[in-house]
Design a protein around this motif. Structure first.
Motif, short mmCIF file in Angstrom:
data_model
loop_
_atom_site.label_atom_id
_atom_site.label_comp_id
_atom_site.label_asym_id
_atom_site.label_seq_id
_atom_site.Cartn_x
_atom_site.Cartn_y
_atom_site.Cartn_z
N ALA A 339 0.83 -1.21 0.00
CA ALA A 339 0.00 0.00 0.00
C ALA A 339 0.86 1.26 0.00
O ALA A 339 0.34 2.37 0.15
CB ALA A 339 -0.93 -0.01 1.21
N ASP A 340 2.18 1.08 -0.15
CA ASP A 340 3.12 2.20 -0.20
C ASP A 340 3.10 3.03 1.09
O ASP A 340 3.17 4.25 1.07
CB ASP A 340 2.83 3.09 -1.40
CG ASP A 340 4.04 3.94 -1.80
OD1 ASP A 340 5.18 3.50 -1.52
OD2 ASP A 340 3.86 5.02 -2.37
N ILE A 341 3.00 2.31 2.22
CA ILE A 341 2.98 2.96 3.53
C ILE A 341 4.31 2.74 4.22
O ILE A 341 4.74 1.59 4.43
CB ILE A 341 1.83 2.40 4.39
CG1 ILE A 341 0.48 2.78 3.76
CG2 ILE A 341 1.90 2.94 5.82
CD1 ILE A 341 -0.69 2.01 4.29
N ASP A 362 -1.11 10.65 8.17
CA ASP A 362 -1.75 10.80 6.86
C ASP A 362 -2.11 9.45 6.23
O ASP A 362 -2.97 9.38 5.35
CB ASP A 362 -0.84 11.57 5.90
CG ASP A 362 -0.55 12.98 6.39
OD1 ASP A 362 -1.38 13.53 7.14
OD2 ASP A 362 0.51 13.52 6.03
N ASP A 363 -1.42 8.38 6.68
CA ASP A 363 -1.63 7.05 6.09
C ASP A 363 -2.56 6.17 6.92
O ASP A 363 -2.75 5.00 6.61
CB ASP A 363 -0.29 6.32 5.94
CG ASP A 363 0.61 6.98 4.91
OD1 ASP A 363 0.08 7.55 3.94
OD2 ASP A 363 1.84 6.93 5.08
N VAL A 364 -3.15 6.73 7.98
CA VAL A 364 -3.91 5.90 8.93
C VAL A 364 -5.10 5.22 8.28
O VAL A 364 -5.29 4.01 8.40
CB VAL A 364 -4.36 6.75 10.14
CG1 VAL A 364 -5.46 6.05 10.91
CG2 VAL A 364 -3.18 6.99 11.07
N GLU A 365 -5.94 5.98 7.62
CA GLU A 365 -7.17 5.41 7.07
C GLU A 365 -6.86 4.29 6.08
O GLU A 365 -7.48 3.21 6.12
CB GLU A 365 -8.00 6.50 6.39
CG GLU A 365 -8.60 7.49 7.39
CD GLU A 365 -9.48 8.52 6.71
OE1 GLU A 365 -9.79 8.35 5.51
OE2 GLU A 365 -9.87 9.49 7.38
N LYS A 366 -5.89 4.54 5.19
CA LYS A 366 -5.54 3.50 4.22
C LYS A 366 -4.95 2.28 4.91
O LYS A 366 -5.26 1.13 4.56
CB LYS A 366 -4.54 4.08 3.21
CG LYS A 366 -4.13 3.09 2.13
CD LYS A 366 -3.41 3.76 0.97
CE LYS A 366 -2.11 4.40 1.38
NZ LYS A 366 -1.32 4.89 0.23
#
Length: 813
Positions: A339-341, A362-366
């Protein structure tokens, strides 16, 4: 050869570019100058692309701003006789940019390839304009487009530098180029088929490092707006200092954890070749900056820097189904990677019951979506819990090569944070032991950084931040004492005591940098309307390390606020006796909160003003002694009254004098009724370990009932005049027995009493003069000849000194 890179702030305006020209003229070596886009231009280009892709015509306004700025720069930096060709070139490039943005607008999207082309214009234009400026100033300068020298390849869908081709192109060009100065755009490159590519975050630094490695440069100089890498972020820690020398590894750790003057990949190309890096300040070129080399920090400080990353979140995968099951970690990290996290921090319980990672908020929801989807089977069967993130966090890190050879650093770090009520959510330490990291609430970052910096870098000078409620007689004396002793405290006790907030009943004033104690009255007058709740809120919002609330009032309302301070690890120092003489449960609760939150609760001045009575009692108890009896004259005001009252005076006049000279409370009935002495003996009894209430103390009052029943000072003093004969009789009876009147408090066998007594000659209390207090401690170690504490027990000056002493105790805590 030297490589010099100038960042966006260094090339933000014509004045700064002139500074660069002056820096370059001081070099005798052949140099390559790599420049970023003019400050803020890259963000404007990204914004313009996004607006165009969303078919928002506002992109044209951004484009117009960009055009105006670049053309103005040309007009400022290039002599008018040479402007024509430069303006023509800049306009041509801006026309190409306009065409690209129009394309994004018409197709309603922006591809990665198109995005690279759009953002490349920042560096292309800045480098060209700067090179033309240098030429116009008579410098031997050439311009070279980095797209012709730095080549990239596509690897796993991403552009990476083809170092073999890049090194060949760089050596070939610069071996033939005889110019003293070559200006190159940073950040941009090209693929082998000619497509424009970019080098990502920190790209201009990376470009400079690529050139340095390819040409085996003597040094890589990164010119920015700060004088090197600092021991902490100087915007948050005012005492932060530039680090003169640091290793590659330490610099990478600090950069990874938020030190923005350097981006970690920057170091990679020069790391293997041992090329030194210097971080310098464009605006203070005379300062040494930071030298980054391969050599270790031998004999230097153990901790080299403290850094942090904000806007973080924790993602925890946990559940009984993880224990002993191979591959869970692999699946977890694989899902995030796909997921590119980016994972910043990892920690795992030894029981294998949970894995916790730090990611950008910024990446929490994904992240939650992809992880919960990947583990749907386990979640449905209760083997693994649904991922619930924690946001509003930050990572704080200690960095240093020598940390692995020093014991106790983790304990020192966590102890310092704990003392300041900074809750640690997660701890991580790499195997290299070069970094100790912890996750904390983002609101605590400033306090944490300052507390840690003070502990590890400030030569043990401890900063105390005071919030003072009540600046009347006692409070004013206290502030003056703090002010006059400032230098002594720093030099001899290593304490930097700052008053950050003050309040009286009318106004309150705060200054996070410290109130000027030479002018505190005027500053307080200019403050906002006093409000107890807002005062507490402000103290909590400031969230400063080593905070101390100082109560110089006699207010019951203020005494009720202590719990809110102690519960936030804010120490409390008070001369207000109400809290410690209130219901025993409240007193015990305050003491418990002080222990639980590691926040001292000190009230030495509750008994005997500046005399060390409570402190002595605590030490007796702590050392194993047991109190058998306490006898004391504890009211400086009553002692003053009865030492001065005789048959040549009136009781009214002596009490009035005591009030005017500050020996009594504003309401003198508090002293003369005996309630003040009752509170004091109650506090001593409680500090001795006994659970007494104020109602348990016997009070033999000498005041008439009518005087006790008055409800204001005027009525009270009128009653004293009325009963003057009664007071004269009390005095006459004592005089006839060759005795003196003293108001005595006593505690023995769990019983306490207060009252006026006739003291005969030879008694320890007989010669007590003025407003002095005296306490006799009869203990198992002092059964016959008591331990005696005697001295001034009232007055604003000595009370203020007692408060001051409690502040120093906390500073040494």
């Amino acid at each position: 050869m030297k490589i010099l890179k100038f960042g966006g702030s260094s090339v933000a305006n014509p004045e700064n570019i002139i500074k660069i020209k002056n820096i370059l003229t001081s070099y005798e070596d052949k140099i390559i100058v790599v420049v970023s886009a003019f400050g803020g231009v890259t963000d404007q280009l990204i914004n313009a692309g996004e607006l165009a892709a969303s078919q928002n015509t506002a992109y044209k306004n951004t484009l117009k701003d960009l055009e105006t700025r670049h053309l103005d720069m040309v007009k400022e930096l290039i002599p008018i006789t040479l402007q024509s060709s430069v303006l023509s070139k800049v306009k041509t490039e801006l026309n190409v940019l306009e065409t690209l943005l129009e394309g994004a607008f018409f197709i309603g999207e922006i591809t990665p390839k198109l995005s690279d082309k759009i953002v490349s214009f920042g560096e292309l234009l800045s480098s060209y304009i700067i090179s033309e400026n240098l030429v116009s100033e008579g410098l031997d300068c050439d311009y070279k487009d980095s797209r012709e020298l730095i080549k990239t390849l596509k690897v796993a869908g991403k552009n990476v530098v083809d170092f073999e081709s890049t090194n060949t192109y760089c050596k070939s060009y610069f071996n033939q180029n005889a110019s003293a100065i070559t200006v190159c755009p940073g950040f941009i490159a090209s693929s082998h088929n000619g497509d424009i590519t970019t080098l990502g975050r920190g790209g201009s630094d990376y470009s400079a490092a690529i050139y340095a490695a390819a040409l085996d440069a003597d040094v890589l100089e990164i010119w920015t707006d700060v004088s090197g890498m600092y021991t902490a972020n100087p915007k948050m820690v005012k005492q932060a200092k530039a680090i003169t020398h640091i290793s590659y590894e330490e610099a990478m750790e600090l950069s990874h954890f938020g030190a923005k003057v350097l981006y970690p990949p920057t170091i990679q190309p020069v790391l293997s070749q041992g090329i030194s890096i210097i971080i310098k300040n464009t605006f203070k070129p005379e300062e040494a900056g930071t030298l980054i080399t391969k050599s270790k920090n031998k004999g230097g400080k153990t901790v080299r820097g403290i850094s942090h990353i904000g806007n973080m979140a924790l993602l925890s995968l946990e559940g009984p189904g993880m224990v002993g099951i191979p591959g869970i970690s692999k699946r977890f990290f694989e899902v995030l990677s796909q997921a590119d996290i980016s994972v910043v921090l990892i920690t795992q319980a030894s029981s294998e019951h949970s894995i916790c990672v730090g990611i950008s908020s910024d990446d929490v929801e994904k992240s939650v979506e992809v992880v919960n989807e990947a583990f749907t089977y386990e979640i449905e069967r209760g083997k693994i819990k649904k991922v619930i993130p924690e946001k509003g966090l930050a990572i704080v890190a200690l960095v240093g090569d020598n940390m692995k050879s020093h014991q106790g650093l983790s304990g020192k770090m966590f102890s310092t944070l704990g003392k300041n009520n900074v809750n640690i959510r997660v701890i991580a330490q790499g195997a290299s032991e070069r970094n100790i990291s912890c996750v904390i609430n983002e609101k605590d970052v400033k306090k944490a950084l300052n507390a840690l910096h003070e502990e590890f870098f400030e030569e043990n000078i401890k900063q105390l931040n005071l919030f003072v409620m009540g600046v009347g007689n006692v409070g004013a004396k206290f502030l003056n004492q703090i002010n006059s002793q400032e230098k002594y405290l720093k030099k001899n006790l290593r304490l930097n005591v700052r008053v950050v907030g003050i309040s009286n009943s009318r106004t309150m004033f705060f200054n996070e940098k410290g109130i000027n104690l030479n002018d505190w009255k005027n500053e307080l007058d200019s403050g906002e309307k006093a409000n107890k709740d807002l005062f507490i809120e402000k103290v909590n919002d400031l969230n400063l390390r080593n905070s101390i609330f100082v109560d110089n009032t006699a207010s019951e309302e203020i005494a009720r606020t202590y719990k809110s301070f102690l519960g936030n690890s804010i120490s409390v120092v008070t001369c207000n006796k109400i809290a410690c003489s209130s219901a025993y449960d409240n007193y015990a609760s305050l003491k418990s909160l002080a222990r639980e939150y590691n926040a001292p609760f000190l009230f030495e001045t509750n008994v005997g003003a500046g005399l060390p009575i409570i402190d002595t009692l605590k030490n007796l108890i702590a050392s194993g002694d047991k109190i058998l009896k306490i006898q004391a004259v504890l009211s400086g005001s009553l002692n003053f009254v009865f030492n001065n009252f005789d048959d040549t005076t009136t009781f009214h006049d002596i009490v009035k004098q005591a009030q005017e000279e500050g020996y009594t409370e504003p309401d003198p009935k508090i002293d003369l009724s005996g309630i003040d002495v009752m509170r004091k003996i109650l506090i001593l009894a409680r500090e001795s370990g006994h659970m007494l209430e104020i109602k348990d103390i016997k009070n033999d009052s000498f005041l008439p009932q009518e005087s006790l029943a008055t409800n204001n000072n005027e009525a009270f003093f009128e009653s004293l005049v009325k009963y003057e004969d009664d007071f004269q009789k009390i005095y006459g009876d004592a005089k006839a027995k060759n005795s003196r009147l003293k108001y005595v408090a006593q505690f023995e066998n769990g019983q306490a009493s207060v009252g006026l007594q006739e003291i005969p000659k030879g008694h320890d209390f007989y010669n007590l003069e003025g407003s002095d207090n005296v306490v006799l401690f009869y203990t198992e170690r002092y059964p016959n000849l008591p331990l005696i504490i005697k001295g001034a027990g009232a007055g604003a000056e000595v009370t203020a000194s007692g408060i001051f002493a409690d502040i120093i105790r906390i500073g040494n805590f």
